[in-house]
Motif scaffolding. Structure first.
Motif, PDB file in Angstrom:
ATOM      1  N   TYR A 142      11.506 -14.840  61.903  1.00  8.63           N
ATOM      2  CA  TYR A 142      11.387 -13.410  61.650  1.00  8.63           C
ATOM      3  C   TYR A 142       9.934 -12.942  61.760  1.00  8.63           C
ATOM      4  CZ  TYR A 142      16.117 -13.692  59.718  1.00  8.63           C
ATOM      5  OH  TYR A 142      17.464 -13.879  59.557  1.00  8.63           O
ATOM      6  N   ARG A 188      14.892  -6.266  65.721  1.00  5.43           N
ATOM      7  CA  ARG A 188      15.804  -7.393  65.570  1.00  5.43           C
ATOM      8  C   ARG A 188      15.028  -8.595  65.007  1.00  5.43           C
ATOM      9  NH1 ARG A 188      19.324  -9.120  70.728  1.00  5.43           N
ATOM     10  NH2 ARG A 188      17.253  -9.569  71.572  1.00  5.43           N
ATOM     11  N   HIS A 189      15.634  -9.261  64.029  1.00  3.81           N
ATOM     12  CA  HIS A 189      15.038 -10.439  63.379  1.00  3.81           C
ATOM     13  C   HIS A 189      13.695 -10.071  62.743  1.00  3.81           C
ATOM     14  CE1 HIS A 189      18.216 -12.407  65.527  1.00  3.81           C
ATOM     15  NE2 HIS A 189      17.626 -12.292  66.699  1.00  3.81           N
ATOM     16  N   LYS A 213      11.943  -9.193  58.808  1.00  4.70           N
ATOM     17  CA  LYS A 213      12.131  -9.360  57.371  1.00  4.70           C
ATOM     18  C   LYS A 213      11.027  -8.600  56.633  1.00  4.70           C
ATOM     19  CE  LYS A 213      13.404 -13.424  56.074  1.00  4.70           C
ATOM     20  NZ  LYS A 213      13.399 -14.884  55.727  1.00  4.70           N
ATOM     21  N   GLU A 255      19.030  -4.818  63.964  1.00  8.98           N
ATOM     22  CA  GLU A 255      19.930  -5.958  64.002  1.00  8.98           C
ATOM     23  C   GLU A 255      19.264  -7.140  63.308  1.00  8.98           C
ATOM     24  OE1 GLU A 255      22.183  -8.771  67.342  1.00  8.98           O
ATOM     25  OE2 GLU A 255      21.255  -6.876  67.931  1.00  8.98           O
ATOM     26  N   ASP A 256      19.956  -7.735  62.324  1.00 13.67           N
ATOM     27  CA  ASP A 256      19.392  -8.830  61.536  1.00 13.67           C
ATOM     28  C   ASP A 256      18.025  -8.454  60.975  1.00 13.67           C
ATOM     29  OD1 ASP A 256      19.066 -11.285  60.269  1.00 13.67           O
ATOM     30  OD2 ASP A 256      18.335 -12.294  62.089  1.00 13.67           O
ATOM     31  N   GLN A 305      16.175  -7.662  57.444  1.00 15.12           N
ATOM     32  CA  GLN A 305      16.370  -7.946  56.034  1.00 15.12           C
ATOM     33  C   GLN A 305      15.310  -7.243  55.189  1.00 15.12           C
ATOM     34  OE1 GLN A 305      16.589 -12.186  55.386  1.00 15.12           O
ATOM     35  NE2 GLN A 305      17.969 -12.534  57.107  1.00 15.12           N
ATOM     36  N   GLU A 361      14.836  -4.000  54.253  1.00 20.51           N
ATOM     37  CA  GLU A 361      14.159  -2.843  54.831  1.00 20.51           C
ATOM     38  C   GLU A 361      13.983  -1.759  53.766  1.00 20.51           C
ATOM     39  OE1 GLU A 361      18.570  -2.139  55.933  1.00 20.51           O
ATOM     40  OE2 GLU A 361      17.180  -3.825  55.615  1.00 20.51           O
ATOM     41  N   HIS A 414      22.734   0.033  61.769  1.00 19.32           N
ATOM     42  CA  HIS A 414      22.503  -1.307  61.240  1.00 19.32           C
ATOM     43  C   HIS A 414      23.548  -2.256  61.789  1.00 19.32           C
ATOM     44  CE1 HIS A 414      20.426   1.194  58.215  1.00 19.32           C
ATOM     45  NE2 HIS A 414      19.718   0.122  57.918  1.00 19.32           N
ATOM     46  N   LYS A 415      23.097  -3.375  62.275  1.00 19.66           N
ATOM     47  CA  LYS A 415      24.011  -4.413  62.720  1.00 19.66           C
ATOM     48  C   LYS A 415      23.603  -5.720  62.055  1.00 19.66           C
ATOM     49  CE  LYS A 415      25.850  -6.635  66.882  1.00 19.66           C
ATOM     50  NZ  LYS A 415      25.794  -6.700  68.375  1.00 19.66           N
ATOM     51  N   PRO A 416      24.551  -6.443  61.458  1.00 16.76           N
ATOM     52  CA  PRO A 416      24.204  -7.688  60.742  1.00 16.76           C
ATOM     53  C   PRO A 416      23.497  -8.687  61.660  1.00 16.76           C
ATOM     54  CG  PRO A 416      26.454  -7.035  60.268  1.00 16.76           C
ATOM     55  CD  PRO A 416      25.990  -6.148  61.386  1.00 16.76           C
TER      56      PRO A 416
END
Length: 495
Positions: A391, A444-445, A447, A470-471, A473, A475, A493-495
Motif C-alpha cells: 500500500y 487503488r491499494h 492505506k 478500490e482497496d 483502507q 480513508e 468505493h470498491k473493496p
C-alpha cells in the motif's frame, strides 16, 4: 568641541582607517584566470578544450579562483572542474559543445550502472566534475550543447510506431559525478544532446536562477538529481521535451533533504518527477511555490512526442527504494493529461550486475496541498496506486481544485484496470489512451488516505464519478465539492 573630546574620536577614525586598509580589496581577493590568456579563441570554430582546461588547472594549482569566459562563442569538448574553481560565463559568452564524440571524455560509473543493469555505464558532459569539492558554474552566459547536430549524437526512431530508437551515448551539458559543495547559478542552457544537467551522487548543492531550453534531441531532461543529498534549488525556469525536474535513484544511494521552490517547469512528458529509476529512494523532499505547464514548443525532432504535459507531479517507487516524507505545495498547473501520477510498483530492475533483485519498495508520508489544475484533458485520469498487499501509506491530498474537460460516456470507460505492477511507470501503464473509471482521481491499494477540500469543475457533462477507490483502507473524506455534471454517484468505493 574641546581638544580632549576630539582626541578619542580621531583615534577611532584612525583605527577604522587602518582596519579598512588592512582588508584586501575585492580585486586582491579574486584570483581571475581569463581563458583568452591561455589561447582560447571565441570564433565558434576553434576547439578550445585544451586552452580552457589549462585555465582551470592553473587556477586549481594556485589554490583556486575564477576562470572567466568572455563574450564570444568558444567551441569545446569535455572540461573538468577542479577543487575550489569557479567557471564564470560573462554576458555574451557562449560555450558551444562539440558535435564530435572524440572531443569528449567518459567516466565509467562503477557506483550506479544505470536503470537496465549490464556493463558499467559511461557518462560524459561539456562541463564535468569527478569527485571534486567546492566548485561553481556561474554567470549570465550560455552553454549551447548543439543538440541533434552531428551524426555522433543524433537520435532518431527506427520504427514507424516509435517503439525502437537509435540513441547513441551522448554528453550532458553539465555532468558532475560525486562532487561536494556545488554552486550552479544564473546559467542559461540550450539544446543539450541528452539531459541538460545531471548530478550523480552530489552533496551540499545550491542551484539558483538556472534557465534551460531542451528540445533538440531525444531524452531532453532539464535537471536530474541522482542520489544527491542536501540540495537547495530555486528560481529556475526549465522548458523541456522530456522530464523537466526529476529525482532519480539509479544506484543504492537515496536522494535526501531536497528543497525546491519558486520555479517554472514546462514539459511534454513530466514536469516534476521522482522515480522511473528508484533503486535508491527519496526522503525529506519539499517542493513549493511552482508553476507547471505544458511546453509551448513545437515538436522539433520527435513526431511521437505529445504536445501536452503528461504528468504534472509524478511520484514513483518501482525498483525497491523507499519514499518517506514528501511535501508538495502551492502549485498551479495547466494542460496536464494526468495532474497526479503516484505509483508503488514491483518492476525490480537491477541497477548493476551482481546485485540481488530488490524486494518491493515503500511509499509513505506524502502530502500534496494547495494545488490548482487547469485545462485537464481526458487522455488520462490522475492515478494513485500500489499493488496487492503493498500500500501507499499516509497520503494526504488537501485544498486541490481540478478543472476537467469531461464529455465521457459510461459505455466508453475502461473499467477493469490491470495491476501491471511490473510495468514501466507512466500514466498510460494500465491501458494506453483509455478512459479510466474516474475523471478526477483513481485510487487503488492505499492505506490511511485523507481527501480534504477537493473540488472539481467539468467543461462538459461526464458520466464517470469524480473519485473511484478500490482497496482503500482508513480513508478520511471531508469538504468534497464535485461538479454536478458528473455521475450522480460522485464517489465509488470498491473493496
Amino acid at each position: 568641541m574641546s581638544i580632549q573630546k576630539s582626541i578619542p574620536i580621531l583615534l577611532l577614525l584612525l583605527l577604522a582607517s587602518a582596519v579598512c586598509s588592512a582588508q584586501p580589496t575585492p580585486s586582491a581577493l579574486a584570483h581571475e584566470y581569463h581563458i583568452e590568456a591561455f589561447g582560447a579563441v571565441g570564433d565558434s570554430i576553434t576547439l578550445n578544450t585544451q586552452a580552457i582546461q589549462a585555465a582551470i588547472d592553473t587556477a586549481a594549482a594556485e589554490g583556486g579562483g575564477k576562470v572567466i569566459v568572455p563574450p564570444g562563442q568558444f567551441m569545446t569538448g569535455s572540461l573538468f572542474l577542479k577543487d575550489n574553481v569557479e567557471l564564470h560565463l560573462m554576458a555574451g559568452a557562449t560555450l558551444l559543445g562539440s558535435v564530435h564524440k572524440k572531443d569528449y571524455q567518459w567516466i565509467t560509473d562503477e557506483k550506479a550502472y544505470g536503470a537496465k543493469g549490464g556493463p558499467a555505464a559511461a557518462v560524459s558532459g561539456i562541463i564535468m566534475g569527478n569527485q571534486v569539492n567546492n566548485i561553481s558554474v556561474t554567470g549570465s552566459g550560455i552553454i549551447n550543447g548543439q543538440g541533434g547536430k552531428g551524426e555522433d549524437f543524433r537520435a532518431y526512431p527506427l520504427t514507424d510506431d516509435g517503439s525502437k530508437w537509435h540513441k547513441p551515448p551522448r554528453p550532458k551539458t553539465i555532468m558532475l559525478y560525486y562532487c561536494t559543495n556545488v554552486r550552479i547559478e544564473d546559467i542559461t542552457s540550450y539544446a543539450p544532446q541528452e539531459w541538460a544537467q545531471h548530478y550523480l551522487g552530489c552533496d551540499f548543492m545550491n542551484i539558483r536562477g538556472v534557465k534551460i531550453h531542451a528540445h533538440d534531441n531525444a531524452n531532453g531532461d532539464g535537471i536530474d538529481l541522482d542520489g544527491c543529498q542536501d540540495v537547495v534549488m530555486s528560481d529556475c525556469i526549465l522548458d523541456t521535451d522530456d522530464n523537466a525536474f526529476i529525482l532519480k535513484g539509479r544506484g543504492a544511494r537515496d536522494c535526501i533533504n531536497i528543497t525546491v521552490q519558486n520555479c517554472i517547469f514546462a514539459s511534454k512528458i513530466t514536469a516534476i518527477k521522482t522515480g522511473t529509476e528508484s533503486s535508491g529512494g527519496f526522503k525529506n523532499i519539499v517542493i513549493n511555490n511552482c508553476v507547471v505547464r505544458s511546453s509551448y514548443e513545437p515538436k522539433h525532432f520527435d513526431k511521437f512526442r505529445q504536445q501536452m504535459n503528461g504528468s504534472g507531479i509524478a511520484l514513483e517507487i518501482t525498483d525497491g527504494g523507499t519514499m518517506d516524507g514528501v511535501i508538495i505545495s502551492n502549485i498551479v498547473m495547466e494542460e496536464c493529461y494526468a495532474p497526479f501520477f503516484i505509483k508503488l510498483g514491483d518492476r525490480g530492475r537491477l541497477y548493476k550486475d551482481g546485485v540481488n533483485t530488490p524486494p518491493p519498495g515503500k511509499m509513505k508520508n506524502i502530502k500534496i496541498q494547495n494545488i490548482i489544475c487547469k485545462k485537464t484533458s481526458n487522455r488520462y485520469t490522475s492515478t494513485i496506486t500500489g499493488f496487492p498487499g503493498h500500500y501507499i501509506e499516509n497520503l494526504t491530498l488537501q485544498n486541490i481544485h481540478i478543472e476537467h474537460e469531461g464529455g465521457i460516456k459510461a459505455s466508453d470507460v475502461f473499467s477493469d484496470l490491470p495491476e501491471n505492477s511490473s510495468h514501466h511507470p507512466w500514466p498510460g501503464m494500465f491501458k494506453r489512451d483509455a478512459n479510466y473509471p474516474a475523471y478526477a482521481l483513481y485510487l487503488r491499494h492505499v492505506k490511511n488516505l485523507t481527501l480534504d477540500n477537493i473540488t472539481t469543475t467539468l467543461d462538459q457533462p461526464d458520466e464517470r464519478p469524480a473519485v473511484y477507490m478500490e482497496d482503500v483502507q482508513n480513508e478520511r473524506l471531508r469538504f468534497l465539492d464535485f461538479d454536478p455534471k458528473g455521475a450522480k454517484k460522485q464517489i465509488v468505493h470498491k473493496p
